[in-house]
Scaffold this motif. Structure first.
Motif, PDB file in Angstrom:
ATOM      1  N   THR A  42      64.417  21.099 -24.901  1.00 12.52           N
ATOM      2  CA  THR A  42      63.746  19.893 -25.387  1.00 12.52           C
ATOM      3  C   THR A  42      63.954  18.684 -24.477  1.00 12.52           C
ATOM      4  N   ASP A  43      65.034  18.700 -23.674  1.00  8.24           N
ATOM      5  CA  ASP A  43      65.378  17.514 -22.904  1.00  8.24           C
ATOM      6  C   ASP A  43      65.019  17.607 -21.427  1.00  8.24           C
ATOM      7  N   VAL A  44      64.144  18.548 -21.039  1.00 10.24           N
ATOM      8  CA  VAL A  44      63.811  18.660 -19.619  1.00 10.24           C
ATOM      9  C   VAL A  44      62.919  17.507 -19.200  1.00 10.24           C
ATOM     10  N   PRO A  45      63.026  17.090 -17.929  1.00  9.51           N
ATOM     11  CA  PRO A  45      62.159  16.028 -17.427  1.00  9.51           C
ATOM     12  C   PRO A  45      60.680  16.430 -17.492  1.00  9.51           C
ATOM     13  N   GLN A  46      59.821  15.442 -17.492  1.00  2.08           N
ATOM     14  CA  GLN A  46      58.378  15.670 -17.558  1.00  2.08           C
ATOM     15  C   GLN A  46      57.896  16.553 -16.410  1.00  2.08           C
ATOM     16  N   GLU A  47      58.561  16.457 -15.274  1.00  2.00           N
ATOM     17  CA  GLU A  47      58.148  17.236 -14.096  1.00  2.00           C
ATOM     18  C   GLU A  47      58.084  18.728 -14.389  1.00  2.00           C
ATOM     19  N   PHE A  48      58.946  19.220 -15.283  1.00  2.00           N
ATOM     20  CA  PHE A  48      59.010  20.659 -15.550  1.00  2.00           C
ATOM     21  C   PHE A  48      58.080  21.115 -16.676  1.00  2.00           C
TER      22      PHE A  48
END
Length: 417
Positions: A42-48
């Motif tokens: 849930t906490d991955v950066p938008q890039e991924f």
């Protein structure tokens, strides 16, 4: 002898070994759908959250706007896509509960186009009765303490690692650690079993550090080609010794090198072995433990697809196989006291007996894939082999259709006798 086998013998260059050929039998086949994707933390950066945005050479935001190609042939697979693809499997380790841990490589084939590809391992459960594969869990690699000598292409407090940081081509669980073979350094990487980075151990041969072009290290004595680092790892039965194999010869050599790493002392022992490919110019895409002083490896050419039926002279290159697979071999080798990895027996992966006609592929099963990068022992006499489908860039089973990932369970009793 079939006409196809005779043709292969005529086309294949001189074999450098007297290793005994044996035939395997397909006893199970399970397919991981080429469109399978992973759920994300849930906490991955938008890039991924969307991957494959850089495969065209420039950042592309529009979903499914770039079609993959395999040696000029359209694959019918498109990026960018929401989430992360569960594809590009480069190694596997069979577990006692009937599941198999797998690792994906750096994402889309290069450091420059894979910054939005998360590095991960996934535990899968092949169902050979139904012919499919289910995902059990996914382990994402991270470096929150910044212990790895990287610039970290995507910044986050969790330190999620991407395909612009590392190219993990192989792995082994041993004791309370996860060990990963990387091509960018090259490094043997040490992680906890929940995916947190502990250390990077640079490759060393005869006391000299080995570097690839993608490392920023300054103490490089031996420089190898890009993407020619650690392709295969094997761990000894007791879990104390790691064998790491370089994908290409060292400068000035024609053979491939296997280096020995002591897992208890965290150091290279200085011992190494030289392997002469059975077919000149072949690559070794996978490595695993077989028995004391013995390893299994997969040697392959860069061809894909089958020669039969032949590609019609008038057909465009983009719709048929003009560079078919001719050499895909499972090889059992012995590590000798003289520093040689000596081939003992070979199994042709283009001619595996298929008496039950699994997969609807006839009485002979072939693995005509561009890259086959997974082999793991299953019990005393079987092996599990899978292709790396290079999503979205590999169409080896059909000229214009992206490959699935095929998990082939092969009875290999004759290979081990």
């Amino acid at each position: 002898m079939s006409r196809f086998t005779l043709l292969l013998l005529l086309l294949s260059p001189f074999m450098a070994s007297a290793a005994e050929p044996v035939q395997g039998k397909l006893v199970g086949l399970a397919l991981l759908n080429r469109n399978a994707t992973l759920s994300l933390p849930t906490d991955v950066p938008q890039e991924f959250r969307f991957s494959g945005k850089y495969t065209s050479g420039a950042r592309t935001e529009r979903i499914h706007s770039v079609e993959g190609k395999s040696k000029g042939r359209r694959t019918g697979a498109f990026v960018p896509l929401p989430g992360q693809p569960l594809q590009g499997i480069s190694d596997a380790q069979w577990m006692a509960d009937g599941t198999v841990w797998t690792i994906t490589d750096n994402g889309f084939g290069a450091k420059t186009n894979s910054r939005d590809a998360m590095l991960s391992l996934t535990r899968l459960r092949p169902n050979f009765a139904r012919g499919n594969v289910a995902r059990v869990e996914t382990l994402y690699l991270r470096d929150p303490d910044r212990v790895l000598p990287l610039e970290h292409a995507v910044q986050s407090k969790e330190g999620w690692l991407s395909g612009a940081d590392l190219d993990p081509e192989s792995f082994r669980f041993a004791g309370d650690r996860l060990w990963i073979g990387d091509e960018f350094g090259p490094y043997v990487l040490e992680f906890t079993t929940d995916g947190r980075a502990i250390a990077a151990h640079p490759a060393v041969h005869d006391g000299q550090r080995i570097c690839a072009p993608d490392t920023t290290a300054s103490d490089c004595a031996i420089v190898i080609g890009r993407s020619k680092g650690f392709e295969g790892l094997a761990v000894s039965r007791g879990g104390h010794t790691l064998y790491a194999m370089l994908e290409a010869p060292l400068p000035g050599d024609h053979n491939l090198t296997i280096l020995e790493f002591d897992l208890r002392q965290r150091r290279w022992t200085g011992r190494h072995w030289s392997y002469t490919p059975l077919r000149k110019g072949s690559a070794v895409g996978a490595l695993t433990w077989s028995a004391d002083h013995e390893l299994l490896l997969i040697e392959r050419d860069d061809g894909e697809g089958l020669l039969v039926p032949p590609c019609p002279p008038e057909a465009p290159d983009a719709v048929c196989f003009r560079d078919p697979a001719l050499h895909k071999q499972l090889v059992r080798v012995r590590l000798t006291a003289q520093g040689r990895a000596e081939p003992l027996r070979t199994m042709d992966l283009l001619h595996v007996s298929n008496p039950r006609r699994l997969g609807g592929l006839g009485t002979e099963y072939a693995m005509p894939f561009w890259t086959i990068e997974t082999v793991t022992r299953v019990g005393r006499s079987q092996v599990l082999i899978a292709n790396d489908n290079n999503f979205p860039f590999s169409a080896s089973r059909h000229p214009n259709r992206q490959d699935d990932t095929e998990f082939a369970l092969i009875e290999a009793r004759e290979l081990f006798r």
